[in-house]
Design a protein around this motif. Sequence first.
Motif, PDB file in Angstrom:
ATOM      1  N   ARG A 170      -2.661   5.166   5.418  1.00  0.00           N
ATOM      2  CA  ARG A 170      -1.371   4.504   5.228  1.00  0.00           C
ATOM      3  C   ARG A 170      -0.701   4.906   3.915  1.00  0.00           C
ATOM      4  O   ARG A 170       0.344   4.373   3.561  1.00  0.00           O
ATOM      5  CB  ARG A 170      -1.570   2.980   5.243  1.00  0.00           C
ATOM      6  CG  ARG A 170      -2.012   2.475   6.598  1.00  0.00           C
ATOM      7  CD  ARG A 170      -2.019   0.971   6.636  1.00  0.00           C
ATOM      8  NE  ARG A 170      -2.975   0.399   5.687  1.00  0.00           N
ATOM      9  CZ  ARG A 170      -3.189  -0.910   5.560  1.00  0.00           C
ATOM     10  NH1 ARG A 170      -2.523  -1.747   6.307  1.00  0.00           N
ATOM     11  NH2 ARG A 170      -4.059  -1.359   4.703  1.00  0.00           N
ATOM     12  N   THR A 171      -1.354   5.802   3.167  1.00  0.00           N
ATOM     13  CA  THR A 171      -0.831   6.140   1.847  1.00  0.00           C
ATOM     14  C   THR A 171       0.086   7.357   1.911  1.00  0.00           C
ATOM     15  O   THR A 171      -0.359   8.455   2.219  1.00  0.00           O
ATOM     16  CB  THR A 171      -2.001   6.415   0.880  1.00  0.00           C
ATOM     17  OG1 THR A 171      -2.773   5.222   0.774  1.00  0.00           O
ATOM     18  CG2 THR A 171      -1.504   6.803  -0.493  1.00  0.00           C
ATOM     19  N   PRO A 172       1.371   7.161   1.631  1.00  0.00           N
ATOM     20  CA  PRO A 172       2.298   8.302   1.663  1.00  0.00           C
ATOM     21  C   PRO A 172       2.144   9.167   0.408  1.00  0.00           C
ATOM     22  O   PRO A 172       1.495   8.760  -0.553  1.00  0.00           O
ATOM     23  CB  PRO A 172       3.671   7.619   1.686  1.00  0.00           C
ATOM     24  CG  PRO A 172       3.461   6.313   1.012  1.00  0.00           C
ATOM     25  CD  PRO A 172       2.033   5.905   1.272  1.00  0.00           C
TER      26      PRO A 172
ATOM     27  N   THR B  49      -6.909   2.721   4.356  1.00  0.00           N
ATOM     28  CA  THR B  49      -5.902   2.769   3.283  1.00  0.00           C
ATOM     29  C   THR B  49      -5.390   4.196   3.119  1.00  0.00           C
ATOM     30  O   THR B  49      -4.188   4.424   2.949  1.00  0.00           O
ATOM     31  CB  THR B  49      -6.521   2.280   1.954  1.00  0.00           C
ATOM     32  OG1 THR B  49      -7.117   1.011   2.187  1.00  0.00           O
ATOM     33  CG2 THR B  49      -5.484   2.161   0.866  1.00  0.00           C
TER      34      THR B  49
ATOM     35  N   GLY C 152       1.172   4.151  -2.961  1.00  0.00           N
ATOM     36  CA  GLY C 152       1.033   5.585  -2.730  1.00  0.00           C
ATOM     37  C   GLY C 152       2.206   6.357  -3.305  1.00  0.00           C
ATOM     38  O   GLY C 152       2.034   7.355  -4.013  1.00  0.00           O
ATOM     39  N   MET C 153       3.416   5.876  -3.028  1.00  0.00           N
ATOM     40  CA  MET C 153       4.615   6.571  -3.519  1.00  0.00           C
ATOM     41  C   MET C 153       4.669   6.584  -5.040  1.00  0.00           C
ATOM     42  O   MET C 153       5.104   7.549  -5.664  1.00  0.00           O
ATOM     43  CB  MET C 153       5.873   5.867  -2.997  1.00  0.00           C
ATOM     44  CG  MET C 153       6.096   6.039  -1.511  1.00  0.00           C
ATOM     45  SD  MET C 153       7.314   4.843  -0.921  1.00  0.00           S
ATOM     46  CE  MET C 153       8.761   5.338  -1.848  1.00  0.00           C
TER      47      MET C 153
ATOM     48  N   HIS D   5      -8.085   7.621  -1.660  1.00  0.00           N
ATOM     49  CA  HIS D   5      -8.761   6.355  -1.357  1.00  0.00           C
ATOM     50  C   HIS D   5     -10.010   6.640  -0.549  1.00  0.00           C
ATOM     51  O   HIS D   5      -9.981   7.437   0.391  1.00  0.00           O
ATOM     52  CB  HIS D   5      -7.837   5.441  -0.540  1.00  0.00           C
ATOM     53  CG  HIS D   5      -6.637   4.970  -1.292  1.00  0.00           C
ATOM     54  ND1 HIS D   5      -6.689   3.967  -2.217  1.00  0.00           N
ATOM     55  CD2 HIS D   5      -5.342   5.394  -1.264  1.00  0.00           C
ATOM     56  CE1 HIS D   5      -5.474   3.779  -2.724  1.00  0.00           C
ATOM     57  NE2 HIS D   5      -4.647   4.636  -2.172  1.00  0.00           N
TER      58      HIS D   5
ATOM     59  N   VAL E 216       0.847  -1.199   0.000  1.00  0.00           N
ATOM     60  CA  VAL E 216       0.000   0.000   0.000  1.00  0.00           C
ATOM     61  C   VAL E 216       0.883   1.250   0.000  1.00  0.00           C
ATOM     62  O   VAL E 216       0.623   2.225  -0.719  1.00  0.00           O
ATOM     63  CB  VAL E 216      -0.940  -0.009   1.232  1.00  0.00           C
ATOM     64  CG1 VAL E 216      -1.764   1.261   1.299  1.00  0.00           C
ATOM     65  CG2 VAL E 216      -1.836  -1.241   1.192  1.00  0.00           C
ATOM     66  N   LYS E 217       1.961   1.204   0.777  1.00  0.00           N
ATOM     67  CA  LYS E 217       2.889   2.354   0.832  1.00  0.00           C
ATOM     68  C   LYS E 217       3.543   2.575  -0.530  1.00  0.00           C
ATOM     69  O   LYS E 217       3.645   3.700  -1.022  1.00  0.00           O
ATOM     70  CB  LYS E 217       3.957   2.124   1.897  1.00  0.00           C
ATOM     71  CG  LYS E 217       3.419   2.205   3.310  1.00  0.00           C
ATOM     72  CD  LYS E 217       4.542   2.393   4.308  1.00  0.00           C
ATOM     73  CE  LYS E 217       4.007   2.762   5.679  1.00  0.00           C
ATOM     74  NZ  LYS E 217       3.484   1.618   6.430  1.00  0.00           N
TER      75      LYS E 217
END
Lengths: 367, 367
Positions: free
Chosen positions: B72-74, B69, A90-91, B64, A86-87
């Motif tokens: 936790r999303t950077p 989620t 996102g990045m 999201h 998930v990280k």
Amino acid sequence: MRNLSFLSLAACLACQVTLFPAKATDWTSGMTEGKVTFQSMGPLAFGPEGILLVGDALSATVTAIATGDTEKAEGAKTIKVEAINVKLAGMLGVGADQILIDDLAVNPLSRKAYLAVSRGRGPEAKPILVRVGSEGMPEVVSLEKVKHAVAQLPDAPADDDSGRRNPRTESITDLAFFQDRVLIAGLANEEFASSFRAIPFPFKNIEGGTTVEIFHGAHGRFETRSPVRTFVPFTIGEEPHLLAAYTCTPLVQFPVKSLKPGAQIKGKTIAELGNRNRPLDMIVYQKDGKDYLLLANNNRGIMKIDASQIAGAGSIEDRVRGTGGVTYNTIDSWEGIRQLDQLDDAQALVLRATSEDSQNLESLALP
Amino acid sequence: MIGALAAHGLALMTSGAAPETDTPSPTLRWVAEGDPREAYVDVEGWDAGAPEKWETVLTVHVVHEDLHTALRTPPMLGSYQTTKGGVRFIPQFGLQPGLRYRATLKTEGKPLVVRFDVPRERTTPITVVSHIYPSSNVLPENLLKFYLHFSAPMSRGDVYDHIHLTDAEGKEVELPFLEIDEELWSPEMRRLTLFIDPGRIKRGVKPLEDLGPSLQAGSEYTLTIDANWLDAEGLPLKEAYQKTFRVGSPDRDPPNPTQWVIAPPKANTRDPLSITFPEPMEAALAKRLIRVAHVVGDVRLHDDERRWVLEPKDPWSPGEYKVMVPAIIEDLAGNNIGKRFEVDIFEKIDDPTTKPTVVSIPFRIGD
């Protein structure tokens, strides 16, 4: 992982494995500095001095990258990145369903984890190399200007003159560095043939594949062309061998010296670990003065094998009902393991599915 | 609306501070100059001086709905380029169609937030399974593989979840296929190779005894491809696909080119050359590997892969020709020329170096 447990093996007196030759070698000789591109990023493995080997099945190459990540890690550190997929999504600016972590390898010097990440699932997917240290922050490794060398695998399919891409590819199912060679297991998507190659490193000339023939106890026949799923080098007596785990699931040993171009070699099946199962990754480590193998499977959990059984193991040449040969314990507490490598003398690093759409990268004490 | 704006190459969704103040306020906007996947974020009217790190002021996230989620999303990776009136954020990787993105600019007052939807090129599923090889509706019990062909590129990851083999009663056959993590795709991802688990084919073997063969002579089966398999654009298939076939007796005879019937065309024509096989051949290998020496043209397979046809680019000259057949071509059961798929342990295995790797069949085109 597709990586060796250099630390424990190098220190291992019982099996006396020498992973690198004693003479000084300039491992980066022949490398050039520049941009590296990948069509796909498959198995990863570390060689000496922070050199990362990256398999690219779509371009039929193995690339050695001098990461420069050579500072030796001090002390024991843990790694835990919750929901790393998930990280990363996102990045990299996509949904988590568009992230595939295809392999994991720990740099034995810095003990940083390197991940082969696919951003996307289709033919336009972008392979991305990601590094994670003990601080737990994933970073994209720039491949714009790195020292590297590329080995083109032999018998790579040529595109025909119609302008269409040749549909034949050869997947790289595992990759490892051993002494002064890169060992590569492959499987084609047309003819049912698996190959095993040994390429001298630093890359000079590429040798053809070796057909590996094993006796598959549970099948009661030769599996002449079964794909090698994962393997580790292991010295038996004074003879370097490979221990290879095959799909559904014999464990086979064969001598490294038999890997010669065009040779057909016969392996010795030392264990039958049960069918309806797919081995994923394997590491060798030492604990309390004893050597162990740890084998991650898709269906039969984590198997711990006391490696002292291997030297004296008989060859399975009769049909086996269920399991047979060397024995193992299942480590029940390790669930959902997708990728496995050794982090340090006492810890493994795993990619672990915690739910259908979330995966953790975490270190676990070796059992 | 977004698509229309993007097509005009204009700025999208601008946000600025309240207009009643006299002091100039920063504005935040998404800009797409064509392909919305390459949109970027512009900040203008920024007069607070450049911060030490723009990342602390301007961030872009994938949006999201699910709060867990989202938390936790950077932020996305990208570059910050200072412009005359502010800064431009260019995402390191392109945006994903179908997703919403959020740019956030911290200001002295309330943060500015601008969202951007990346439109999908299409929203209606159109991709279908275009063909499954072998084409025949009667297949040998020891069939080795299927090829699934799709009308457009597909997505990889967990493909085996979407493929089912059921018997005539609709009961699912357990684990019939060799599941390979790498998934054997063609480079364009329009063809998946599906090997039947060799452990379920070979006689007298453990998986076969436990589970029975994947396919049993005399029975009827249906191979079903689920519609929920996503294509490369993330859309499901237009419809599920089914191939129903009857299973005949096993084929343990290697293909024998001396039994092939060559129908030579007339000289000075571009008439096709046809070769008729007594049994269907494996499609991909027959199409790719069988060649007529020094003749260029289009190769097609007909009659459920029982007939190979070459349409030459240039008219045939009278004279002697040779059909070149690499020994690694396969019949539907994976038998090669001169080598059965199943090799018994008690059988002598010929030295592979003495075997011909290419068989040539001469034919003549008369005046």
